[in-house]
Write a protein that holds these residues in place. Structure first.
Motif, PDB file in Angstrom:
ATOM      1  N   GLY A  51      47.924  41.660  36.850  1.00  0.00           N
ATOM      2  CA  GLY A  51      48.772  42.184  37.926  1.00  0.00           C
ATOM      3  C   GLY A  51      49.784  43.166  37.368  1.00  0.00           C
ATOM      4  O   GLY A  51      49.420  44.144  36.705  1.00  0.00           O
ATOM      5  N   THR A  52      51.082  42.894  37.593  1.00  0.00           N
ATOM      6  CA  THR A  52      52.131  43.790  37.084  1.00  0.00           C
ATOM      7  C   THR A  52      52.544  43.427  35.654  1.00  0.00           C
ATOM      8  O   THR A  52      53.396  44.091  35.079  1.00  0.00           O
ATOM      9  CB  THR A  52      53.367  43.747  38.004  1.00  0.00           C
ATOM     10  OG1 THR A  52      53.752  42.377  38.181  1.00  0.00           O
ATOM     11  CG2 THR A  52      53.068  44.371  39.364  1.00  0.00           C
ATOM     12  N   ASP A  77      45.233  50.152  40.957  1.00  0.00           N
ATOM     13  CA  ASP A  77      46.650  50.515  40.796  1.00  0.00           C
ATOM     14  C   ASP A  77      47.319  49.658  39.728  1.00  0.00           C
ATOM     15  O   ASP A  77      48.113  50.156  38.923  1.00  0.00           O
ATOM     16  CB  ASP A  77      47.396  50.373  42.127  1.00  0.00           C
ATOM     17  CG  ASP A  77      46.909  51.402  43.125  1.00  0.00           C
ATOM     18  OD1 ASP A  77      46.346  52.429  42.698  1.00  0.00           O
ATOM     19  OD2 ASP A  77      47.075  51.181  44.341  1.00  0.00           O
ATOM     20  N   PHE A  78      46.994  48.360  39.719  1.00  0.00           N
ATOM     21  CA  PHE A  78      47.558  47.484  38.689  1.00  0.00           C
ATOM     22  C   PHE A  78      47.098  47.960  37.303  1.00  0.00           C
ATOM     23  O   PHE A  78      47.893  48.028  36.362  1.00  0.00           O
ATOM     24  CB  PHE A  78      47.121  46.032  38.880  1.00  0.00           C
ATOM     25  CG  PHE A  78      47.840  45.289  39.978  1.00  0.00           C
ATOM     26  CD1 PHE A  78      49.182  45.517  40.241  1.00  0.00           C
ATOM     27  CD2 PHE A  78      47.182  44.316  40.727  1.00  0.00           C
ATOM     28  CE1 PHE A  78      49.850  44.810  41.235  1.00  0.00           C
ATOM     29  CE2 PHE A  78      47.832  43.603  41.727  1.00  0.00           C
ATOM     30  CZ  PHE A  78      49.170  43.850  41.985  1.00  0.00           C
ATOM     31  N   ALA A  79      45.817  48.292  37.181  1.00  0.00           N
ATOM     32  CA  ALA A  79      45.281  48.712  35.873  1.00  0.00           C
ATOM     33  C   ALA A  79      45.990  49.984  35.393  1.00  0.00           C
ATOM     34  O   ALA A  79      46.345  50.102  34.213  1.00  0.00           O
ATOM     35  CB  ALA A  79      43.778  48.928  35.969  1.00  0.00           C
ATOM     36  N   ARG A  80      46.227  50.917  36.317  1.00  0.00           N
ATOM     37  CA  ARG A  80      46.911  52.161  35.948  1.00  0.00           C
ATOM     38  C   ARG A  80      48.332  51.850  35.456  1.00  0.00           C
ATOM     39  O   ARG A  80      48.779  52.360  34.432  1.00  0.00           O
ATOM     40  CB  ARG A  80      46.955  53.088  37.172  1.00  0.00           C
ATOM     41  CG  ARG A  80      47.391  54.507  36.819  1.00  0.00           C
ATOM     42  CD  ARG A  80      47.416  55.419  38.023  1.00  0.00           C
ATOM     43  NE  ARG A  80      46.162  55.461  38.752  1.00  0.00           N
ATOM     44  CZ  ARG A  80      46.018  55.212  40.058  1.00  0.00           C
ATOM     45  NH1 ARG A  80      47.064  54.870  40.774  1.00  0.00           N
ATOM     46  NH2 ARG A  80      44.843  55.291  40.647  1.00  0.00           N
ATOM     47  N   MET A  81      49.009  50.967  36.178  1.00  0.00           N
ATOM     48  CA  MET A  81      50.372  50.604  35.791  1.00  0.00           C
ATOM     49  C   MET A  81      50.394  49.924  34.414  1.00  0.00           C
ATOM     50  O   MET A  81      51.243  50.208  33.567  1.00  0.00           O
ATOM     51  CB  MET A  81      50.961  49.659  36.842  1.00  0.00           C
ATOM     52  CG  MET A  81      52.313  49.102  36.483  1.00  0.00           C
ATOM     53  SD  MET A  81      52.767  47.730  37.542  1.00  0.00           S
ATOM     54  CE  MET A  81      53.984  48.476  38.581  1.00  0.00           C
ATOM     55  N   LEU A  82      49.415  49.037  34.183  1.00  0.00           N
ATOM     56  CA  LEU A  82      49.357  48.307  32.899  1.00  0.00           C
ATOM     57  C   LEU A  82      49.142  49.273  31.734  1.00  0.00           C
ATOM     58  O   LEU A  82      49.729  49.123  30.664  1.00  0.00           O
ATOM     59  CB  LEU A  82      48.245  47.258  32.943  1.00  0.00           C
ATOM     60  CG  LEU A  82      48.473  46.078  33.894  1.00  0.00           C
ATOM     61  CD1 LEU A  82      47.162  45.335  34.167  1.00  0.00           C
ATOM     62  CD2 LEU A  82      49.518  45.107  33.346  1.00  0.00           C
ATOM     63  N   GLN A  93      39.697  48.155  33.395  1.00  0.00           N
ATOM     64  CA  GLN A  93      39.693  47.986  34.846  1.00  0.00           C
ATOM     65  C   GLN A  93      38.280  47.556  35.242  1.00  0.00           C
ATOM     66  O   GLN A  93      37.352  48.351  35.306  1.00  0.00           O
ATOM     67  CB  GLN A  93      40.087  49.306  35.528  1.00  0.00           C
ATOM     68  CG  GLN A  93      40.408  49.156  37.012  1.00  0.00           C
ATOM     69  CD  GLN A  93      39.267  49.567  37.905  1.00  0.00           C
ATOM     70  OE1 GLN A  93      38.712  50.658  37.720  1.00  0.00           O
ATOM     71  NE2 GLN A  93      38.908  48.714  38.857  1.00  0.00           N
ATOM     72  N   MET A  94      38.122  46.256  35.413  1.00  0.00           N
ATOM     73  CA  MET A  94      36.794  45.698  35.696  1.00  0.00           C
ATOM     74  C   MET A  94      36.939  44.328  36.352  1.00  0.00           C
ATOM     75  O   MET A  94      38.020  43.732  36.355  1.00  0.00           O
ATOM     76  CB  MET A  94      35.979  45.559  34.400  1.00  0.00           C
ATOM     77  CG  MET A  94      36.610  44.625  33.381  1.00  0.00           C
ATOM     78  SD  MET A  94      35.657  44.469  31.840  1.00  0.00           S
ATOM     79  CE  MET A  94      34.472  43.203  32.317  1.00  0.00           C
TER      80      MET A  94
END
Ligand SMILES: C[S@@+](CC[C@H](N)C(=O)[O-])C[C@H]1O[C@@H](n2cnc3c(N)ncnc32)[C@H](O)[C@@H]1O
Length: 199
Positions: A51-52, A77-82, A93-94
């Motif tokens: 998540g975040t 979106d979570f993956a991009r933020m991470l 991201q999978m």
């Protein structure tokens, strides 16, 4: 926790309530409980559904190296933020269900897995695939840490038996919304004091 995390989390939940399964990120207290058996000596750590990143932050403060972290997150979106937040970590991201068929580690070197996955809303067939994928990459003696808002371990006993796993309740906190319990999942037939650095 930054206020923007709470907002992003809430919108993610509104868009996919079964996948996100909570309206707010986990508390610092739950993150402490989830990571308390993990430290600088654990080596590579896998995190499912970060998540975040509350558990990711707790892992780093326990001394886990950022470049020892592999984060599996299905939310785009979570993956991009991470990726922005933890640039040295490996963010994939999978869907964690695909771990069984993908080779993300060349050998079983993972020392612990921290999971925020909502197993209560994941069908048994997928849960089986996820756990097979995870235990495939973990060292002997390594454990999965999983929290739940429910009254018992979120993995069905029949599934645990099938995978030869034992679930142990390691703690509970009221300082989370909602209150949560943490379980450790480990292989029943495993070498308990195996030191991965010396084989
Ligand atoms: C209950 S939230 C936990 C988030 C974070 N660990 C926390 O405690 O605040 C579940 C997270 O798992 C992710 N997720 C759900 N199903 C997934 C799957 N099959 N594969 C990878 N990530 C998944 C969601 O996108 C979300 O980030």
């Amino acid at each position: 926790m930054p206020a923007s995390d709470a907002l992003q989390f809430f919108f993610a939940w509104a868009a996919a309530p079964l996948r996100v399964a909570s309206v707010t990120p986990s508390s610092t207290k739950l993150a402490e409980l989830m990571t308390r058996e993990i430290g600088a000596d654990t080596g590579p750590v896998l995190e499912l559904g970060p998540g975040t990143g509350p558990f990711t932050r707790a892992l780093l403060s326990r001394g886990v190296m950022e470049n020892d972290l592999t984060l599996i997150e299905s939310g785009v979106d979570f993956a991009r933020m991470l990726k922005q937040r933890f640039p040295a970590a490996r963010v994939l991201q999978m869907d964690a269900t695909d771990l069984r068929d993908k080779q993300i580690f060349s050998e079983p070197i993972v020392g612990a897995t921290v999971s925020g996955l909502p197993f209560l809303s994941i069908p048994p067939r997928k849960t089986l695939a996820i756990l097979e994928g995870v235990f495939k990459v973990m060292r002997p003696g390594a454990a999965v840490y999983q929290f739940t808002y429910g009254p018992r371990c979120p993995i069905d006993q029949g599934l645990l038996d099938r995978l030869d796993l034992r679930a142990t309740r390691i703690g509970h906190t009221f300082r989370n919304l909602p209150p949560a319990t943490v379980y450790r999942l480990e292989r029943i037939n495993s070498i308990s004091r195996y030191d991965w650095r010396f084989g």
